[in-house]
Structures are given as C-alpha cells and as structure tokens.
Design a protein around this motif. Structure first.
Motif, PDB file in Angstrom:
ATOM      1  N   SER A   1       1.125  -1.478  -0.251  1.00  0.00           N
ATOM      2  CA  SER A   1       0.101  -0.033  -0.130  1.00  0.00           C
ATOM      3  C   SER A   1       0.673   1.013  -0.293  1.00  0.00           C
ATOM      4  O   SER A   1       0.585   1.982  -0.677  1.00  0.00           O
TER       5      SER A   1
ATOM      6  N   GLU B   1       2.456   1.465  -3.023  1.00  0.00           N
ATOM      7  CA  GLU B   1       1.194   1.907  -4.509  1.00  0.00           C
ATOM      8  C   GLU B   1       0.721   3.542  -3.748  1.00  0.00           C
ATOM      9  O   GLU B   1       0.614   4.389  -4.817  1.00  0.00           O
TER      10      GLU B   1
ATOM     11  N   LYS C   1       3.974   5.475  -5.518  1.00  0.00           N
ATOM     12  CA  LYS C   1       3.677   5.250  -7.432  1.00  0.00           C
ATOM     13  C   LYS C   1       2.861   6.592  -7.569  1.00  0.00           C
ATOM     14  O   LYS C   1       2.373   8.126  -8.166  1.00  0.00           O
TER      15      LYS C   1
END
Length: 87
Positions: A42, A45, A48
């Motif tokens: 998580s 992500e 990102k």
C-alpha cells in the motif's frame, strides 16, 4: 495435600496459558506477515500515485503558464512596439 493440589492447579493453569499463547502466536503469524506485506504494498502504491500526481500537477502548471503567455501575446502586452511612449 491441599498445598500440592493448589500448586498442581497453578502449574497446570500456567502451562495451559503459555501453550495457548504460543499456539495463538503461531496461528496468527501468517496473518500478521500478510498484513505487513499489504502495508508495504500500500505504501508503494501510494508513493506511485503521489509521483503521478506531482507529474500531472507539473503538466497542468506548464499548460497554465503557456496559456497565460499566449493571452499576453494576443493582448499585445508582450509586444515591445506598443510599449514605446509617444513624445
């Protein structure tokens, strides 16, 4: 006799509690590891998405600057001939 039975009960309860804790720890180990991996994924992500948002914000800012420059050019405020004062 009563003292021996009390000590036996105390040792039995302690041993049962210790076994229960170890058994529970062993059973929950896999789920804790899985949750820790999900937290790491998580975070990756999220990083990102954060980088992508920064890139998109930079693009939007560049487009806004370009639009402002074009508006200034169209309105003639960028034109040096119109800036000269007449004497």
């Amino acid at each position: 006799m009563a003292i021996i039975e009390t000590l036996f009960d105390l040792l039995s309860a302690s041993a049962g509690a210790i076994c229960g804790v170890l058994f529970g720890f062993y059973l929950n180990r896999k789920s804790r590891r899985k949750m820790a991996n999900q937290v790491v994924l998580s975070k990756q992500e999220l990083n990102k998405i954060k980088l992508e948002n920064e890139e998109l914000l930079k693009r939007v800012q560049d487009k806004e600057n370009m639009i402002l420059e074009l508006q200034m050019h169209i309105l003639g405020k960028d034109n040096p001939r119109k800036r000269k004062s007449k004497k």
